[in-house]
Design a protein around this motif. Sequence first.
Motif, PDB file in Angstrom:
ATOM      1  N   PRO A 102       0.804  -1.232   0.000  1.00 24.06           N
ATOM      2  CA  PRO A 102       0.000   0.000   0.000  1.00 24.06           C
ATOM      3  C   PRO A 102       0.832   1.274   0.000  1.00 24.06           C
ATOM      4  O   PRO A 102       0.395   2.287   0.546  1.00 24.06           O
ATOM      5  N   HIS A 103       2.024   1.206  -0.602  1.00 24.22           N
ATOM      6  CA  HIS A 103       2.874   2.379  -0.782  1.00 24.22           C
ATOM      7  C   HIS A 103       3.346   2.963   0.552  1.00 24.22           C
ATOM      8  O   HIS A 103       2.991   4.079   0.934  1.00 24.22           O
ATOM      9  N   PRO A 104       4.177   2.196   1.274  1.00 26.40           N
ATOM     10  CA  PRO A 104       4.637   2.650   2.591  1.00 26.40           C
ATOM     11  C   PRO A 104       5.350   3.999   2.545  1.00 26.40           C
ATOM     12  O   PRO A 104       5.979   4.374   1.551  1.00 26.40           O
ATOM     13  N   ILE A 105       5.240   4.698   3.652  1.00 24.62           N
ATOM     14  CA  ILE A 105       5.939   5.966   3.884  1.00 24.62           C
ATOM     15  C   ILE A 105       5.558   7.006   2.831  1.00 24.62           C
ATOM     16  O   ILE A 105       6.407   7.729   2.308  1.00 24.62           O
ATOM     17  N   SER A 106       4.280   7.076   2.506  1.00 24.71           N
ATOM     18  CA  SER A 106       3.798   8.056   1.529  1.00 24.71           C
ATOM     19  C   SER A 106       3.299   9.306   2.251  1.00 24.71           C
ATOM     20  O   SER A 106       2.355   9.239   3.039  1.00 24.71           O
ATOM     21  N   LEU A 107       3.913  10.436   1.926  1.00 30.70           N
ATOM     22  CA  LEU A 107       3.473  11.724   2.460  1.00 30.70           C
ATOM     23  C   LEU A 107       2.518  12.424   1.501  1.00 30.70           C
ATOM     24  O   LEU A 107       1.904  13.425   1.848  1.00 30.70           O
ATOM     25  N   LYS A 108       2.443  11.906   0.261  1.00 27.91           N
ATOM     26  CA  LYS A 108       1.441  12.344  -0.704  1.00 27.91           C
ATOM     27  C   LYS A 108       0.484  11.186  -0.949  1.00 27.91           C
ATOM     28  O   LYS A 108       0.843  10.023  -0.735  1.00 27.91           O
ATOM     29  N   GLN A 109      -0.707  11.482  -1.419  1.00 30.82           N
ATOM     30  CA  GLN A 109      -1.693  10.440  -1.634  1.00 30.82           C
ATOM     31  C   GLN A 109      -1.158   9.373  -2.596  1.00 30.82           C
ATOM     32  O   GLN A 109      -0.758   9.691  -3.714  1.00 30.82           O
ATOM     33  N   PRO A 110      -1.109   8.100  -2.180  1.00 30.71           N
ATOM     34  CA  PRO A 110      -0.635   7.047  -3.070  1.00 30.71           C
ATOM     35  C   PRO A 110      -1.496   6.931  -4.326  1.00 30.71           C
ATOM     36  O   PRO A 110      -2.681   7.269  -4.321  1.00 30.71           O
ATOM     37  N   PRO A 111      -0.900   6.439  -5.403  1.00 31.61           N
ATOM     38  CA  PRO A 111      -1.615   6.370  -6.682  1.00 31.61           C
ATOM     39  C   PRO A 111      -2.627   5.240  -6.715  1.00 31.61           C
ATOM     40  O   PRO A 111      -2.579   4.304  -5.913  1.00 31.61           O
ATOM     41  N   ASN A 112      -3.513   5.323  -7.683  1.00 29.78           N
ATOM     42  CA  ASN A 112      -4.426   4.229  -7.968  1.00 29.78           C
ATOM     43  C   ASN A 112      -3.662   3.148  -8.723  1.00 29.78           C
ATOM     44  O   ASN A 112      -2.933   3.432  -9.687  1.00 29.78           O
ATOM     45  N   GLU A 113      -3.825   1.914  -8.296  1.00 29.36           N
ATOM     46  CA  GLU A 113      -3.070   0.816  -8.928  1.00 29.36           C
ATOM     47  C   GLU A 113      -3.415   0.630 -10.393  1.00 29.36           C
ATOM     48  O   GLU A 113      -2.572   0.203 -11.191  1.00 29.36           O
ATOM     49  N   GLY A 114      -4.651   0.941 -10.771  1.00 28.52           N
ATOM     50  CA  GLY A 114      -5.009   0.869 -12.185  1.00 28.52           C
ATOM     51  C   GLY A 114      -4.191   1.834 -13.017  1.00 28.52           C
ATOM     52  O   GLY A 114      -3.739   1.505 -14.129  1.00 28.52           O
ATOM     53  N   ALA A 115      -3.935   3.028 -12.476  1.00 29.69           N
ATOM     54  CA  ALA A 115      -3.118   4.008 -13.178  1.00 29.69           C
ATOM     55  C   ALA A 115      -1.667   3.539 -13.281  1.00 29.69           C
ATOM     56  O   ALA A 115      -0.993   3.766 -14.298  1.00 29.69           O
ATOM     57  N   LEU A 116      -1.159   2.875 -12.247  1.00 29.11           N
ATOM     58  CA  LEU A 116       0.214   2.354 -12.305  1.00 29.11           C
ATOM     59  C   LEU A 116       0.349   1.273 -13.378  1.00 29.11           C
ATOM     60  O   LEU A 116       1.377   1.197 -14.064  1.00 29.11           O
ATOM     61  N   LEU A 117      -0.671   0.447 -13.524  1.00 29.13           N
ATOM     62  CA  LEU A 117      -0.612  -0.573 -14.578  1.00 29.13           C
ATOM     63  C   LEU A 117      -0.767   0.048 -15.963  1.00 29.13           C
ATOM     64  O   LEU A 117      -0.174  -0.446 -16.936  1.00 29.13           O
ATOM     65  N   ASP A 118      -1.528   1.113 -16.078  1.00 30.89           N
ATOM     66  CA  ASP A 118      -1.585   1.824 -17.355  1.00 30.89           C
ATOM     67  C   ASP A 118      -0.208   2.384 -17.707  1.00 30.89           C
ATOM     68  O   ASP A 118       0.205   2.370 -18.879  1.00 30.89           O
ATOM     69  N   LEU A 119       0.501   2.877 -16.703  1.00 32.23           N
ATOM     70  CA  LEU A 119       1.867   3.350 -16.929  1.00 32.23           C
ATOM     71  C   LEU A 119       2.770   2.201 -17.350  1.00 32.23           C
ATOM     72  O   LEU A 119       3.561   2.340 -18.295  1.00 32.23           O
ATOM     73  N   PHE A 120       2.647   1.061 -16.673  1.00 34.93           N
ATOM     74  CA  PHE A 120       3.484  -0.084 -17.049  1.00 34.93           C
ATOM     75  C   PHE A 120       3.244  -0.486 -18.501  1.00 34.93           C
ATOM     76  O   PHE A 120       4.183  -0.868 -19.212  1.00 34.93           O
ATOM     77  N   ALA A 121       2.010  -0.419 -18.967  1.00 31.13           N
ATOM     78  CA  ALA A 121       1.717  -0.761 -20.369  1.00 31.13           C
ATOM     79  C   ALA A 121       2.478   0.157 -21.320  1.00 31.13           C
ATOM     80  O   ALA A 121       2.792  -0.242 -22.448  1.00 31.13           O
ATOM     81  N   ARG A 122       2.794   1.368 -20.867  1.00 36.35           N
ATOM     82  CA  ARG A 122       3.598   2.278 -21.688  1.00 36.35           C
ATOM     83  C   ARG A 122       5.082   1.902 -21.639  1.00 36.35           C
ATOM     84  O   ARG A 122       5.839   2.239 -22.558  1.00 36.35           O
TER      85      ARG A 122
END
Length: 300
Positions: free
Chosen positions: A250-270
């Motif tokens: 769940p994105h440890p030590i995040s001082l900003k709102q962690p991202p949506n995992e769907g968006a991270l996978l969209d990035l990985f597709a790039r």
Amino acid sequence: MPDYLPFDPHPRAPAQALPPLACDSQFHVFGPAERYPVRPGAAYEMPTATWQVAQRLHATLGIQRGVIVQATTYGADHQVVLDALAGLNGDGPRRYMGCANAAVLIERDDAYLQQLHEAGVRGARFTRGGLGISFGPAEMDRALGRVRELGWYVKVQPEPKGVAEQMTAFAHLDVPVLVDHMGRADPAAGETDASLRCLLELFQRGNFWVMLSLSEKLSHTGEPWDDVVPLARRLIDAAPDRCVWGSDWPHPISLKQPPNEGALLDLFARFAPDEATLRRILVDNPAAFFGFDVHAEVAA
């Protein structure tokens, strides 16, 4: 101790459906605190993020395999990982495996290490110094020796300024080594970045791998993290058979709102230039590195 932000409670599916048996090669589980108290002196404590929530997340994303990485929060006490592996795998094929914190190699006996191995733990993570677990030279030798005895891999969490200087302790190893978070190379530095150059050199040895993760924290430009794409593609071009992907949920030590995992996978597709590469990084490479039982999947 700062209040770190929790994961996005409303994950969405990625725009592109994932191939069967796609693997999240790094996520963590935390709490509940009354069942799994943090170790004395822990550098941080996260909001609750249980294996049951991770299971629902993976179902939403289309992920069917995963690797639970022990957080420094719990140190050598791996009960949270043991319980998560038992819950996620049930009586079916082992689709979830674990990675220990290296503290266990110093603080626990052979029987405990065997318990972890039988549960599906196959590696030990050496975490960055600022998280409160470090080793002297003799302890490091002992820890690495036990990794070799167990037939495990070594996992290296980069320091915030990059992994280059850390790798002196690991560059000589002949066991599999997985470097997290793209070595925390600076995407703005391009080919001049010391950690990127270090990874490219280590790739030549054949036993060094890299995790494509932490894009949201490496990026200087923010979502959709365009500046990280060239870095990830450079690593994939250099070693397409030795890259894996992890959400770091769940994105440890995040001082900003962690991202949506769907968006991270969209990035990985790039990151992945074609379907074959995408499948290699999400399915084939993690199966080879972590040792998922392909025969059990066929039988099932």
